[in-house]
Design a protein around this motif. Structure first.
Motif, PDB file in Angstrom:
ATOM      1  N   VAL B 106       0.398  10.911  -1.092  1.00  0.00           N
ATOM      2  CA  VAL B 106       1.600  10.042  -1.423  1.00  0.00           C
ATOM      3  C   VAL B 106       0.932   8.466  -1.349  1.00  0.00           C
ATOM      4  O   VAL B 106       1.385   7.614  -2.218  1.00  0.00           O
ATOM      5  CB  VAL B 106       2.847  10.354  -0.761  1.00  0.00           C
ATOM      6  N   GLY B 108      -2.018   7.311  -1.089  1.00  0.00           N
ATOM      7  CA  GLY B 108      -3.090   6.953  -2.091  1.00  0.00           C
ATOM      8  C   GLY B 108      -2.497   6.812  -3.470  1.00  0.00           C
ATOM      9  O   GLY B 108      -2.762   5.762  -4.222  1.00  0.00           O
ATOM     10  N   ALA B 109      -1.483   7.667  -3.989  1.00  0.00           N
ATOM     11  CA  ALA B 109      -0.913   7.688  -5.537  1.00  0.00           C
ATOM     12  C   ALA B 109      -0.255   6.291  -5.532  1.00  0.00           C
ATOM     13  O   ALA B 109      -0.151   5.843  -6.593  1.00  0.00           O
ATOM     14  CB  ALA B 109      -0.325   8.641  -5.642  1.00  0.00           C
ATOM     15  N   LEU B 112      -3.435   3.801  -5.304  1.00  0.00           N
ATOM     16  CA  LEU B 112      -4.343   3.856  -6.479  1.00  0.00           C
ATOM     17  C   LEU B 112      -3.985   4.123  -7.851  1.00  0.00           C
ATOM     18  O   LEU B 112      -4.532   3.594  -8.757  1.00  0.00           O
ATOM     19  CB  LEU B 112      -5.358   4.831  -6.063  1.00  0.00           C
ATOM     20  N   LEU B 113      -2.749   4.811  -7.947  1.00  0.00           N
ATOM     21  CA  LEU B 113      -2.209   5.189  -9.196  1.00  0.00           C
ATOM     22  C   LEU B 113      -1.003   4.564  -9.679  1.00  0.00           C
ATOM     23  O   LEU B 113      -0.447   4.594 -10.838  1.00  0.00           O
ATOM     24  CB  LEU B 113      -2.037   6.896  -9.192  1.00  0.00           C
ATOM     25  N   GLU B 115       1.818   4.922  -8.479  1.00  0.00           N
ATOM     26  CA  GLU B 115       3.031   5.886  -8.542  1.00  0.00           C
ATOM     27  C   GLU B 115       4.127   5.534  -7.449  1.00  0.00           C
ATOM     28  O   GLU B 115       4.095   5.186  -6.538  1.00  0.00           O
ATOM     29  CB  GLU B 115       2.640   7.356  -8.192  1.00  0.00           C
ATOM     30  N   ARG B 116       5.616   5.669  -8.174  1.00  0.00           N
ATOM     31  CA  ARG B 116       6.576   5.241  -7.406  1.00  0.00           C
ATOM     32  C   ARG B 116       7.613   6.393  -7.105  1.00  0.00           C
ATOM     33  O   ARG B 116       8.020   6.920  -8.263  1.00  0.00           O
ATOM     34  CB  ARG B 116       7.225   4.044  -7.834  1.00  0.00           C
ATOM     35  N   ILE B 117       8.148   6.510  -6.009  1.00  0.00           N
ATOM     36  CA  ILE B 117       9.065   7.769  -5.776  1.00  0.00           C
ATOM     37  C   ILE B 117      10.406   7.252  -5.181  1.00  0.00           C
ATOM     38  O   ILE B 117      10.337   6.225  -4.549  1.00  0.00           O
ATOM     39  CB  ILE B 117       8.728   9.009  -5.034  1.00  0.00           C
ATOM     40  N   ARG B 120      15.541   9.806  -2.699  1.00  0.00           N
ATOM     41  CA  ARG B 120      15.659  11.054  -2.642  1.00  0.00           C
ATOM     42  C   ARG B 120      14.425  11.923  -2.423  1.00  0.00           C
ATOM     43  O   ARG B 120      14.218  13.003  -1.624  1.00  0.00           O
ATOM     44  CB  ARG B 120      16.489  11.665  -3.699  1.00  0.00           C
ATOM     45  N   GLN B 121      13.478  11.720  -3.573  1.00  0.00           N
ATOM     46  CA  GLN B 121      12.346  12.372  -3.321  1.00  0.00           C
ATOM     47  C   GLN B 121      11.277  12.286  -1.998  1.00  0.00           C
ATOM     48  O   GLN B 121      10.772  12.986  -1.530  1.00  0.00           O
ATOM     49  CB  GLN B 121      11.232  11.985  -4.518  1.00  0.00           C
TER      50      GLN B 121
END
Lengths: 147, 142
Positions: B106, B108-109, B112-113, B115-117, B120-121
């Motif tokens: 999570v 690293g993502a 590096l990527l 990503e956002r959550i 709730r997630q």
């Protein structure tokens, strides 16, 4: 006067555990980066190329001949690989079909939920209160992660 | 539910079953032998896939390296986890510790990527990790 050898600043088992956390954590990120560029099938088909460097040191290990029933142990080991590979394909397809690594990885990481339940059926193990609580928490997590 | 969630659950089930088969395997042979047979299954899967799906050999060596990196990280991770247990780590401590690896993914993502959550997630991520710790309590009695 003999002196005791200095104690390592970190126990070996803890060092290997932390290494595992980082290796598998990095694998989750690599998987998403890879399936953005190649198909999940190609990813899985070429996966063994990277396993080779991990296999060679183990081939040189001295404890390979240990064991009571080599045939049965090998069969279960092989089945583990087949199921692991099939799981990998589903995991790669999940990432390829829109799942983000931040959600798919924690979701699939609840595999011990299945292990614990199957262990009660096939290995005759009993569940502790903590494990029942774990199952309830895992189900809640699945709901939250899938919304 | 989306198709990708079902596929993630399929992976969860298959990997969950491997917890049983791995345990059965190591009841009869050493963890090293068990790992070698585990690794032997992967080329077989590749050979079985080849006639049925389009496996494209990446022309770019960097891409090939990225794919092979997956096998390396996964294989080394399996090996280090076995070694942690062999070097005296209690299963009740090692297993929960290992299964916090999504925190690395999570984080690293995120970096590096990109990503956002959502909240709730994020709660789901922490509940998943709490569940893994609770489920691993069985190992203390082994």
């Amino acid at each position: 006067m003999k002196t005791a050898p200095p104690r390592p600043w970190i126990p070996a088992w803890l060092m290997y555990s932390i290494l595992t956390v980082f290796l598998w954590g990095a694998w989750g990120i690599q998987s998403k980066a890879a399936v953005d560029r190649v198909s999940p099938w190609t990813n899985q088909a070429l996966f063994p190329l990277g396993l080779l460097p991990a296999v060679f040191p183990i081939l040189a290990s001295r404890n390979l001949k240990r064991g009571t029933k080599p045939g049965r142990g090998a069969a279960y080991g092989f089945i583990t690989g087949l199921l692991g590979g099939a799981g990998n394909i589903a995991f790669f397809l999940s990432l390829d079909m829109g799942g983000i690594a931040s959600v798919v990885v924690p979701l699939t990481c609840m595999a011990p939920l299945v292990t614990v339940v199957l262990a009660t059926v096939f290995l005759g193990e009993t569940l502790t209160r903590a494990q029942w609580a774990g199952i309830a928490v895992a189900l809640a997590a699945i709901v939250l992660l899938s919304v | 539910m989306s198709a990708w969630i079902w596929l993630a659950i399929v992976a969860l089930v298959f990997w969950g079953i491997t917890g049983i088969t791995q345990k059965l395997s190591t009841n009869y042979v050493s963890s090293g032998t068990s790992f070698l047979w585990f690794a032997a299954a992967f080329p077989c899967i590749s050979a079985a896939l080849a006639p049925f799906v389009a496996v494209e050999w990446p022309g770019d060596f960097r891409l090939l390296g990225l794919i092979a990196l997956g096998g390396l990280l996964n294989g080394l991770g399996a090996w280090t986890s076995f070694t942690a247990l062999e070097r005296g780590g209690k299963a009740s401590v090692v297993i929960p510790l290992i299964y916090i690896y999504p925190l690395v993914t999570v984080a690293g993502a995120w970096f590096l990527l990109g990503e956002r959550i959502g909240a709730r997630q994020m709660t789901g991520v922490f509940l998943a990790i709490a569940a893994v710790v609770l489920l691993s309590k069985e190992a203390a009695r082994e």
